[in-house]
Design a protein around this motif. Structure first.
Motif, PDB file in Angstrom:
ATOM      1  N   ALA A  83      31.778  37.653   0.785  1.00  0.00           N
ATOM      2  CA  ALA A  83      31.845  36.206   0.577  1.00  0.00           C
ATOM      3  C   ALA A  83      30.961  35.469   1.581  1.00  0.00           C
ATOM      4  N   ALA A  84      31.000  35.888   2.836  1.00  0.00           N
ATOM      5  CA  ALA A  84      30.163  35.249   3.858  1.00  0.00           C
ATOM      6  C   ALA A  84      28.683  35.464   3.544  1.00  0.00           C
ATOM      7  N   GLY A  85      28.334  36.634   3.073  1.00  0.00           N
ATOM      8  CA  GLY A  85      26.948  36.903   2.693  1.00  0.00           C
ATOM      9  C   GLY A  85      26.487  36.023   1.546  1.00  0.00           C
ATOM     10  N   LEU A  86      27.354  35.803   0.562  1.00  0.00           N
ATOM     11  CA  LEU A  86      27.004  34.921  -0.546  1.00  0.00           C
ATOM     12  C   LEU A  86      26.837  33.480  -0.076  1.00  0.00           C
ATOM     13  N   VAL A  87      27.684  33.039   0.848  1.00  0.00           N
ATOM     14  CA  VAL A  87      27.576  31.680   1.376  1.00  0.00           C
ATOM     15  C   VAL A  87      26.267  31.520   2.140  1.00  0.00           C
ATOM     16  N   VAL A  88      25.916  32.517   2.959  1.00  0.00           N
ATOM     17  CA  VAL A  88      24.658  32.441   3.715  1.00  0.00           C
ATOM     18  C   VAL A  88      23.467  32.458   2.766  1.00  0.00           C
ATOM     19  N   LEU A  89      23.534  33.292   1.726  1.00  0.00           N
ATOM     20  CA  LEU A  89      22.460  33.326   0.741  1.00  0.00           C
ATOM     21  C   LEU A  89      22.311  31.975   0.054  1.00  0.00           C
ATOM     22  N   ASP A  90      23.434  31.358  -0.286  1.00  0.00           N
ATOM     23  CA  ASP A  90      23.407  30.045  -0.924  1.00  0.00           C
ATOM     24  C   ASP A  90      22.865  28.994   0.038  1.00  0.00           C
ATOM     25  N   ALA A  91      23.271  29.083   1.309  1.00  0.00           N
ATOM     26  CA  ALA A  91      22.809  28.106   2.293  1.00  0.00           C
ATOM     27  C   ALA A  91      21.310  28.250   2.541  1.00  0.00           C
ATOM     28  N   ALA A  92      20.809  29.472   2.495  1.00  0.00           N
ATOM     29  CA  ALA A  92      19.373  29.678   2.706  1.00  0.00           C
ATOM     30  C   ALA A  92      18.559  29.079   1.566  1.00  0.00           C
ATOM     31  N   GLY A  93      19.127  29.092   0.368  1.00  0.00           N
ATOM     32  CA  GLY A  93      18.417  28.556  -0.789  1.00  0.00           C
ATOM     33  C   GLY A  93      18.536  27.049  -0.930  1.00  0.00           C
ATOM     34  N   HIS A  94      19.642  26.471  -0.481  1.00  0.00           N
ATOM     35  CA  HIS A  94      19.886  25.045  -0.692  1.00  0.00           C
ATOM     36  C   HIS A  94      19.945  24.243   0.608  1.00  0.00           C
ATOM     37  N   TRP A  96      22.134  24.409   3.378  1.00  0.00           N
ATOM     38  CA  TRP A  96      23.494  24.055   3.784  1.00  0.00           C
ATOM     39  C   TRP A  96      24.121  22.941   2.936  1.00  0.00           C
ATOM     40  N   THR A  97      23.763  22.860   1.681  1.00  0.00           N
ATOM     41  CA  THR A  97      24.418  21.885   0.804  1.00  0.00           C
ATOM     42  C   THR A  97      25.436  22.555  -0.111  1.00  0.00           C
ATOM     43  N   PHE A  98      25.655  23.824   0.064  1.00  0.00           N
ATOM     44  CA  PHE A  98      26.668  24.601  -0.655  1.00  0.00           C
ATOM     45  C   PHE A  98      26.671  24.306  -2.157  1.00  0.00           C
ATOM     46  N   GLY A  99      25.944  25.115  -2.863  1.00  0.00           N
ATOM     47  CA  GLY A  99      25.848  24.956  -4.312  1.00  0.00           C
ATOM     48  C   GLY A  99      26.819  25.862  -5.049  1.00  0.00           C
ATOM     49  N   THR A 100      26.400  26.302  -6.202  1.00  0.00           N
ATOM     50  CA  THR A 100      27.256  27.089  -7.088  1.00  0.00           C
ATOM     51  C   THR A 100      27.623  28.442  -6.493  1.00  0.00           C
ATOM     52  N   LEU A 101      26.717  29.063  -5.786  1.00  0.00           N
ATOM     53  CA  LEU A 101      26.965  30.401  -5.249  1.00  0.00           C
ATOM     54  C   LEU A 101      28.085  30.403  -4.217  1.00  0.00           C
ATOM     55  N   SER A 102      28.246  29.300  -3.505  1.00  0.00           N
ATOM     56  CA  SER A 102      29.352  29.215  -2.545  1.00  0.00           C
ATOM     57  C   SER A 102      30.696  29.164  -3.265  1.00  0.00           C
ATOM     58  N   GLY A 103      30.734  28.558  -4.427  1.00  0.00           N
ATOM     59  CA  GLY A 103      31.961  28.566  -5.224  1.00  0.00           C
ATOM     60  C   GLY A 103      32.307  29.959  -5.711  1.00  0.00           C
ATOM     61  N   VAL A 104      31.285  30.700  -6.085  1.00  0.00           N
ATOM     62  CA  VAL A 104      31.502  32.089  -6.507  1.00  0.00           C
ATOM     63  C   VAL A 104      31.958  32.919  -5.317  1.00  0.00           C
ATOM     64  N   ALA A 105      31.468  32.607  -4.125  1.00  0.00           N
ATOM     65  CA  ALA A 105      31.841  33.346  -2.917  1.00  0.00           C
ATOM     66  C   ALA A 105      33.309  33.146  -2.567  1.00  0.00           C
ATOM     67  N   ALA A 106      33.919  32.090  -3.070  1.00  0.00           N
ATOM     68  CA  ALA A 106      35.331  31.854  -2.781  1.00  0.00           C
ATOM     69  C   ALA A 106      36.225  32.932  -3.396  1.00  0.00           C
ATOM     70  N   ILE A 107      35.799  33.514  -4.501  1.00  0.00           N
ATOM     71  CA  ILE A 107      36.633  34.520  -5.177  1.00  0.00           C
ATOM     72  C   ILE A 107      36.829  35.752  -4.294  1.00  0.00           C
TER      73      ILE A 107
END
Length: 126
Positions: A83-94, A96-107
């Protein structure tokens, strides 16, 4: 239908079918191995021969290992790391605006937290 649309359809079918095919092959060979072991055991029992110790040791690997709180802790930490890796990946792409991938990382993150709680509660009972 032109060649481009056929190529796209074939590519999608292969991309989605390949993981299913690989898992199917793995399960097929595992079942075949177990069937061979059972056949050997059945024949040895019918002939009342003694079984080699190596074969008896290989039968122990067929048993499922009991679940322990340490397994829950380990699985929980792994899922939280995913989950942390998905959040970092999402933050690198957006940025730190937390897009869709951060929501998926919550699971996997929440499943990891639940497994951590189960592991902590289970270790306190022991």
């Amino acid at each position: 239908m032109d060649l481009d649309s056929i190529t796209g359809i074939v590519a999608v079918i292969l991309a989605l079918g390949m993981p299913v095919f690989i898992v199917g092959i793995i399960f097929f060979f595992m079942a075949r191995s177990n069937a061979e072991k059972q056949k050997t055991l059945r024949m040895a029992i019918e002939k009342s021969d003694t079984l080699p110790p190596e074969f008896l040791e290989s039968l122990k690997t067929l048993q499922k290992k009991p679940k322990t709180p340490a397994n829950d802790l380990r699985a929980g930490l792994i899922l939280m790391a995913v989950a942390a890796g998905l959040v970092v990946l999402d933050a690198a792409g957006h940025g730190w605006t937390f897009g869709t991938l951060s929501g998926v990382a919550a699971i996997p993150g929440f499943v990891g937290v639940a497994l951590l709680i189960l592991g902590i509660v289970g270790s306190r009972k022991n």
